[in-house]
Motif scaffolding. Sequence first.
Motif, PDB file in Angstrom:
ATOM      1  N   TYR A 111       0.819  -1.222   0.000  1.00 56.40           N
ATOM      2  CA  TYR A 111       0.000   0.000   0.000  1.00 56.40           C
ATOM      3  C   TYR A 111       0.847   1.262   0.000  1.00 56.40           C
ATOM      4  N   ARG A 112       2.090   1.140   0.370  1.00 61.68           N
ATOM      5  CA  ARG A 112       3.006   2.272   0.550  1.00 61.68           C
ATOM      6  C   ARG A 112       2.417   3.298   1.529  1.00 61.68           C
ATOM      7  N   SER A 113       1.909   2.773   2.633  1.00 60.84           N
ATOM      8  CA  SER A 113       1.300   3.682   3.599  1.00 60.84           C
ATOM      9  C   SER A 113       1.265   3.037   4.979  1.00 60.84           C
ATOM     10  N   ILE A 114       0.970   3.853   5.980  1.00 64.50           N
ATOM     11  CA  ILE A 114       0.823   3.346   7.349  1.00 64.50           C
ATOM     12  C   ILE A 114      -0.530   2.649   7.473  1.00 64.50           C
ATOM     13  N   LYS A 115      -1.599   3.373   7.128  1.00 66.91           N
ATOM     14  CA  LYS A 115      -2.936   2.768   7.100  1.00 66.91           C
ATOM     15  C   LYS A 115      -3.210   2.376   5.653  1.00 66.91           C
ATOM     16  N   PRO A 116      -3.593   1.139   5.404  1.00 69.72           N
ATOM     17  CA  PRO A 116      -3.781   0.729   4.006  1.00 69.72           C
ATOM     18  C   PRO A 116      -4.663   1.682   3.205  1.00 69.72           C
ATOM     19  N   GLU A 117      -5.722   2.190   3.809  1.00 69.23           N
ATOM     20  CA  GLU A 117      -6.668   2.979   3.016  1.00 69.23           C
ATOM     21  C   GLU A 117      -6.171   4.403   2.722  1.00 69.23           C
ATOM     22  N   VAL A 118      -5.208   4.890   3.454  1.00 65.40           N
ATOM     23  CA  VAL A 118      -4.789   6.292   3.265  1.00 65.40           C
ATOM     24  C   VAL A 118      -3.400   6.356   2.633  1.00 65.40           C
ATOM     25  N   PHE A 119      -3.359   6.816   1.383  1.00 62.24           N
ATOM     26  CA  PHE A 119      -2.072   6.993   0.695  1.00 62.24           C
ATOM     27  C   PHE A 119      -1.647   8.445   0.796  1.00 62.24           C
ATOM     28  N   ILE A 120      -0.398   8.634   1.157  1.00 61.67           N
ATOM     29  CA  ILE A 120       0.171   9.986   1.216  1.00 61.67           C
ATOM     30  C   ILE A 120       1.389  10.002   0.308  1.00 61.67           C
ATOM     31  N   GLY A 121       1.367  10.827  -0.709  1.00 58.33           N
ATOM     32  CA  GLY A 121       2.484  10.858  -1.652  1.00 58.33           C
ATOM     33  C   GLY A 121       2.682  12.253  -2.213  1.00 58.33           C
ATOM     34  N   VAL A 122       3.915  12.552  -2.608  1.00 61.92           N
ATOM     35  CA  VAL A 122       4.208  13.831  -3.245  1.00 61.92           C
ATOM     36  C   VAL A 122       3.775  13.739  -4.707  1.00 61.92           C
ATOM     37  N   GLY A 123       2.951  14.678  -5.118  1.00 61.49           N
ATOM     38  CA  GLY A 123       2.371  14.628  -6.460  1.00 61.49           C
ATOM     39  C   GLY A 123       3.269  15.223  -7.523  1.00 61.49           C
ATOM     40  N   ILE A 124       4.507  14.746  -7.570  1.00 60.31           N
ATOM     41  CA  ILE A 124       5.457  15.226  -8.576  1.00 60.31           C
ATOM     42  C   ILE A 124       6.104  14.013  -9.232  1.00 60.31           C
ATOM     43  N   CYS A 125       6.014  13.976 -10.562  1.00 61.68           N
ATOM     44  CA  CYS A 125       6.556  12.843 -11.310  1.00 61.68           C
ATOM     45  C   CYS A 125       8.072  12.770 -11.134  1.00 61.68           C
ATOM     46  N   SER A 126       8.582  11.548 -10.959  1.00 62.84           N
ATOM     47  CA  SER A 126      10.021  11.357 -10.736  1.00 62.84           C
ATOM     48  C   SER A 126      10.825  11.488 -12.029  1.00 62.84           C
ATOM     49  N   HIS A 127      10.150  11.745 -13.145  1.00 63.73           N
ATOM     50  CA  HIS A 127      10.884  11.944 -14.402  1.00 63.73           C
ATOM     51  C   HIS A 127      11.390  13.389 -14.469  1.00 63.73           C
ATOM     52  N   LEU A 128      10.534  14.319 -14.855  1.00 59.60           N
ATOM     53  CA  LEU A 128      10.988  15.701 -14.986  1.00 59.60           C
ATOM     54  C   LEU A 128      10.128  16.668 -14.186  1.00 59.60           C
ATOM     55  N   GLY A 129       9.360  16.140 -13.253  1.00 58.74           N
ATOM     56  CA  GLY A 129       8.714  17.024 -12.291  1.00 58.74           C
ATOM     57  C   GLY A 129       7.329  17.531 -12.614  1.00 58.74           C
ATOM     58  N   CYS A 130       6.654  16.994 -13.615  1.00 60.75           N
ATOM     59  CA  CYS A 130       5.258  17.387 -13.835  1.00 60.75           C
ATOM     60  C   CYS A 130       4.392  16.810 -12.721  1.00 60.75           C
ATOM     61  N   SER A 131       3.179  17.319 -12.622  1.00 62.38           N
ATOM     62  CA  SER A 131       2.268  16.772 -11.618  1.00 62.38           C
ATOM     63  C   SER A 131       1.280  15.834 -12.309  1.00 62.38           C
ATOM     64  N   PRO A 132       1.329  14.546 -11.978  1.00 63.66           N
ATOM     65  CA  PRO A 132       0.417  13.597 -12.636  1.00 63.66           C
ATOM     66  C   PRO A 132      -1.055  13.904 -12.342  1.00 63.66           C
ATOM     67  N   SER A 133      -1.913  13.423 -13.244  1.00 63.15           N
ATOM     68  CA  SER A 133      -3.354  13.603 -13.105  1.00 63.15           C
ATOM     69  C   SER A 133      -3.985  12.360 -12.493  1.00 63.15           C
ATOM     70  N   ASP A 134      -5.087  12.582 -11.796  1.00 58.02           N
ATOM     71  CA  ASP A 134      -5.841  11.443 -11.256  1.00 58.02           C
ATOM     72  C   ASP A 134      -6.477  10.674 -12.411  1.00 58.02           C
ATOM     73  N   LYS A 135      -6.315   9.393 -12.370  1.00 54.45           N
ATOM     74  CA  LYS A 135      -7.023   8.525 -13.321  1.00 54.45           C
ATOM     75  C   LYS A 135      -7.609   7.383 -12.512  1.00 54.45           C
ATOM     76  N   PHE A 136      -8.579   7.727 -11.675  1.00 54.83           N
ATOM     77  CA  PHE A 136      -9.121   6.740 -10.749  1.00 54.83           C
ATOM     78  C   PHE A 136     -10.131   5.804 -11.416  1.00 54.83           C
TER      79      PHE A 136
END
Length: 198
Positions: A111-136
């Motif tokens: 889950y990459r999180s402490i609580k499975p249901e809550v994800f906390i992440g920096v919204g910056i792409c590790s390529h060149l720094g754009c901010s990815p869009s939600d595609k839920f």
Amino acid sequence: MSDAVADPSRRTWIAITCGAGAVGGVAVAVPFVSTFTPSERAKAAGAPVQVDISAVRPGEKMTVEWRGKPVWIVRRTPEQLESLKQTEAQVADPTSERKAYPTPDYAKNQYRSIKPEVFIGVGICSHLGCSPSDKFATGAQPSLPDDWAGGFLCPCHGSTFDMAGRVFKNKPAPDNLEVPRHMYLSDTLLLIGEDSKG
Ligand code: FES
């Protein structure tokens, strides 16, 4: 809207996320940094941020600013958590071993999180720094595979990330989305930028 919009140094990611239509309905907790003296501003800019996440419902994302970066808080649905089993074999670093953005030990799980249901992440792409869009939404759609299980798409060069911010294989982005150090002060109060180790 917060003063983050009025601060030119912070416009980039906000403009990108607004352009992608990702900010609607999202609360942004930002200290009023622009009214501080330079030394106060520097201190506030690096300070941990407290966030009340009680209003974030399953399937919703909230964005807060920490150190000038957008930090996403996503309350994942059971289906979104289940999707991580499907993506496990499709992502480049399923156990977050890469070191470019070291993942805290408490988030080195599926889950990459402490609580499975809550994800906390920096919204910056590790390529060149754009901010990815939600595609839920799941399933076939432009720029995504037919078996898309939900996640994020970086519009700049097409990197895709699953619902835990894990980058898919063979994409330009070299690493998963960063998980910032964080801790829970209560069930609903998060501290971003600091954990029990400081
Ligand atoms: S900046 Fe995200 S794919 Fe290039």
